[in-house]
Design an enzyme around this catalytic site. Structure first.
Site, PDB file in Angstrom:
ATOM      1  N   TYR A  72      42.894  18.395  35.551  1.00 56.74           N
ATOM      2  CA  TYR A  72      41.322  18.277  36.185  1.00 56.74           C
ATOM      3  C   TYR A  72      40.697  17.689  34.769  1.00 56.74           C
ATOM      4  CZ  TYR A  72      36.680  19.850  37.849  1.00 56.74           C
ATOM      5  OH  TYR A  72      35.663  20.178  38.481  1.00 56.74           O
ATOM      6  N   ASP A 125      26.411  -4.809  52.277  1.00 56.60           N
ATOM      7  CA  ASP A 125      25.851  -4.627  52.765  1.00 56.60           C
ATOM      8  C   ASP A 125      25.524  -2.812  52.354  1.00 56.60           C
ATOM      9  OD1 ASP A 125      28.512  -3.693  53.846  1.00 56.60           O
ATOM     10  OD2 ASP A 125      27.650  -3.187  55.420  1.00 56.60           O
ATOM     11  N   ASP A 215      28.701  -6.744  40.975  1.00 54.85           N
ATOM     12  CA  ASP A 215      29.640  -6.035  41.877  1.00 54.85           C
ATOM     13  C   ASP A 215      30.999  -7.011  41.493  1.00 54.85           C
ATOM     14  OD1 ASP A 215      30.355  -5.261  44.158  1.00 54.85           O
ATOM     15  OD2 ASP A 215      28.577  -5.656  45.830  1.00 54.85           O
ATOM     16  N   ALA A 217      34.000  -5.994  42.901  1.00 54.39           N
ATOM     17  CA  ALA A 217      34.605  -6.115  44.290  1.00 54.39           C
ATOM     18  C   ALA A 217      36.193  -7.292  44.431  1.00 54.39           C
ATOM     19  CB  ALA A 217      34.150  -5.926  45.488  1.00 54.39           C
ATOM     20  N   LYS A 258      39.950  -3.404  46.625  1.00 54.51           N
ATOM     21  CA  LYS A 258      39.989  -4.744  46.635  1.00 54.51           C
ATOM     22  C   LYS A 258      41.224  -5.605  45.346  1.00 54.51           C
ATOM     23  CE  LYS A 258      36.211  -4.041  49.002  1.00 54.51           C
ATOM     24  NZ  LYS A 258      35.453  -2.764  49.603  1.00 54.51           N
ATOM     25  N   HIS A 450      26.639  -1.278  62.370  1.00 53.80           N
ATOM     26  CA  HIS A 450      27.811  -2.259  62.929  1.00 53.80           C
ATOM     27  C   HIS A 450      28.880  -1.036  62.495  1.00 53.80           C
ATOM     28  CE1 HIS A 450      27.729  -2.304  58.579  1.00 53.80           C
ATOM     29  NE2 HIS A 450      29.167  -2.964  58.414  1.00 53.80           N
TER      30      HIS A 450
END
Ligand code: F0G
Length: 459
Positions: A72, A125, A215, A217, A258, A450
């Protein structure tokens, strides 16, 4: 003869694919309310919905799973991930999260307040969703060249420094907690950001007294483009480039689904220990204890190995060349595609493909649906459905580009599959003039519509 290019890996395990008939697909699609997210995966022959969490792990990643530590607190898998992040990105502090948007949720809970302004390059998004959910505003400062689908610019993900400086100058700096740079920029076509631009954004942030968030990714694909396109970097290794890229960031959010080539996972990393401590509170609240944050120990081990593999030049060359292989095929069939080709996907210019469908009838969705009907290939709409409604006026936002994205999972499909996809799209292109109408919305969610929207044909 010159030896041809070939993949930098071979296949050890396979998964059976099933083909279907057009009649079957018509029924399945109607039952799914013309939303490709609602289709069962076995109804899809080639799945290019996303490159997120859909990659094939290597033998080394699978063996790392077997020695994952499920403690843990303080698991060795956590420490492996911490060491890997420090080595690759230079950040000493990090928090694991279950995926990219969870990293955004934790970090933005600390940093983003109502009426804040977050400038960046075409925010993804979920990123925009997490900003707007907190009643703050995302301001797109992408270079204008990015909105011309055929203009050949090596770094269409770049931030326009004049646009950015205007935002920084015209607003009280307390309202701008950070600038966000998305690497590569998914929303504008998987387009990279140059190292020079990262440096310039960093300088502007320092000048005005704010921070920079990457960001990240698809950071490794971005580094590949820097190596192959930016002067002065051709002889540097991918890892040297990555380290330099992140020297211009104060913090990063990562969707490990990714460029860490795992099926689930994410993290936040930062330079500021104080920020780490503040974010730790929300990580515990939303994700789990700070040394696992919603991930199993085995997943953290596979992720660490994945980060190392994704920063190998040979892997990246295979990856980016497969995407370009599909792009070239489509181009040869006359299909209008965004250029230069992105790192993870080929984007079809749906407005050019289907000029007779009005924008109110969801041009890109109409095309994505037809591609599925023609060949069982699942793509995704990057257009008006994704752009959602303006949170204040509730009017539809019509983006400049209506695109269909063919996102290619990492190490999953062969170039024969790419040939099949190209012919599927080319066939639709042949009969494009028979299209009269698009679709209308029957039901939609108030945010991120979407994923769950229900549509019907306009007759
Ligand atoms: N940032 C970028 C640039 C992304 O492309 C994504 C996800 C996220 C953040 C969120 O990460 O899915 O792990 O929560 N993109 C996927 C896609 C969904 O299909 O492009 P996540």
């Amino acid at each position: 003869m010159e030896l041809p290019f070939a993949e930098s890996y071979k296949i050890k395990m396979v998964e059976t694919l099933r083909r279907s008939s057009r009649e079957e697909r018509e029924k399945w699609l109607k039952d799914s309310c013309y939303n490709l997210f609602k289709l069962r995966s076995e109804y899809v022959y080639i799945d290019l919905l996303t490159d997120s969490g859909t990659g094939a792990m290597s033998d080394k990643q699978w063996s790392a799973m077997m020695v994952g530590d499920e403690s843990y607190a303080g698991a060795s898998s956590y420490h492996l991930m911490k060491d890997t992040i420090k080595k690759l990105f230079g950040f000493a502090d990090f928090l694991p999260t279950h995926q990219g948007r969870a990293a955004e949720n934790v970090l933005f809970t600390v940093l983003v307040k109502p009426e804040n302004i977050i400038p960046g390059n075409s925010h993804f998004d979920t990123t925009k969703g997490h900003i707007e959910f907190r009643k703050a505003h995302a301001v797109d400062c992408t270079i204008d060249e990015a909105f011309n689908p055929t203009l050949n610019h090596p770094f269409k993900g770049n931030i326009n420094l004049n646009k950015l400086e205007k935002v920084l100058k015209e607003n009280p700096i307390e309202k701008i907690p950070f600038i966000i740079v998305t690497l590569t920029c998914n929303s504008s076509g998987g387009q990279p950001v140059s190292l020079q631009n990262l440096k310039d954004v960093h300088m502007l942030a320092r000048k005005y007294g704010t921070r920079v968030l990457f960001d990240s990714a698809r950071f490794a694909e971005n580094a590949y483009f820097i190596k192959t396109r930016e002067k002065g970097y051709e002889n540097k290794t991918i890892r040297e480039i990555v380290l330099e890229m992140f020297s211009y960031a104060d913090m990063m959010t990562m969707s490990s689904k990714k460029d860490a080539i795992v099926n689930i996972g994410g993290f936040i990393a930062m330079r500021d220990h104080d920020l780490f401590q503040q974010a730790s509170v929300y990580n515990i609240l939303f994700e789990g204890y700070i040394t696992y944050g919603g991930m199993a120990g085995r997943d953290m081990s596979a992720l660490s190995q994945g980060l190392m593999e994704a920063t190998e030049f040979d892997y990246l060359e295979t990856r980016v060349k497969q995407v370009a292989y599909l792009g070239e095929k489509l181009k040869n069939y006359g299909v209008p595609v965004l250029e230069p080709f992105g790192g993870h996907a080929i984007f079809i210019d749906a407005k050019k493909f289907l000029p007779t469908i009005p924008k109110e009838e969801f041009i890109a969705q109409t095309l994505a649906i037809e591609i599925y009907l023609e060949g069982g290939v699942r793509a995704v709409e990057i257009g008006t459905l994704l752009a959602d409604r303006d949170p204040e006026t509730r009017e539809n936002r019509f983006p400049e580009l209506e695109m269909v994205r063919l996102a290619i999972p990492r190490r999953v499909y062969t170039n024969n599959h790419m040939d099949y996809v190209a012919v599927t799209v080319a066939n639709v292109y042949q009969y494009r003039n028979t299209f009269k109408n698009g679709f209308k919305i029957i039901r939609e969610a108030p945010i991120l519509r979407h994923f769950t929207v229900e549509l019907d044909k306009i007759c």
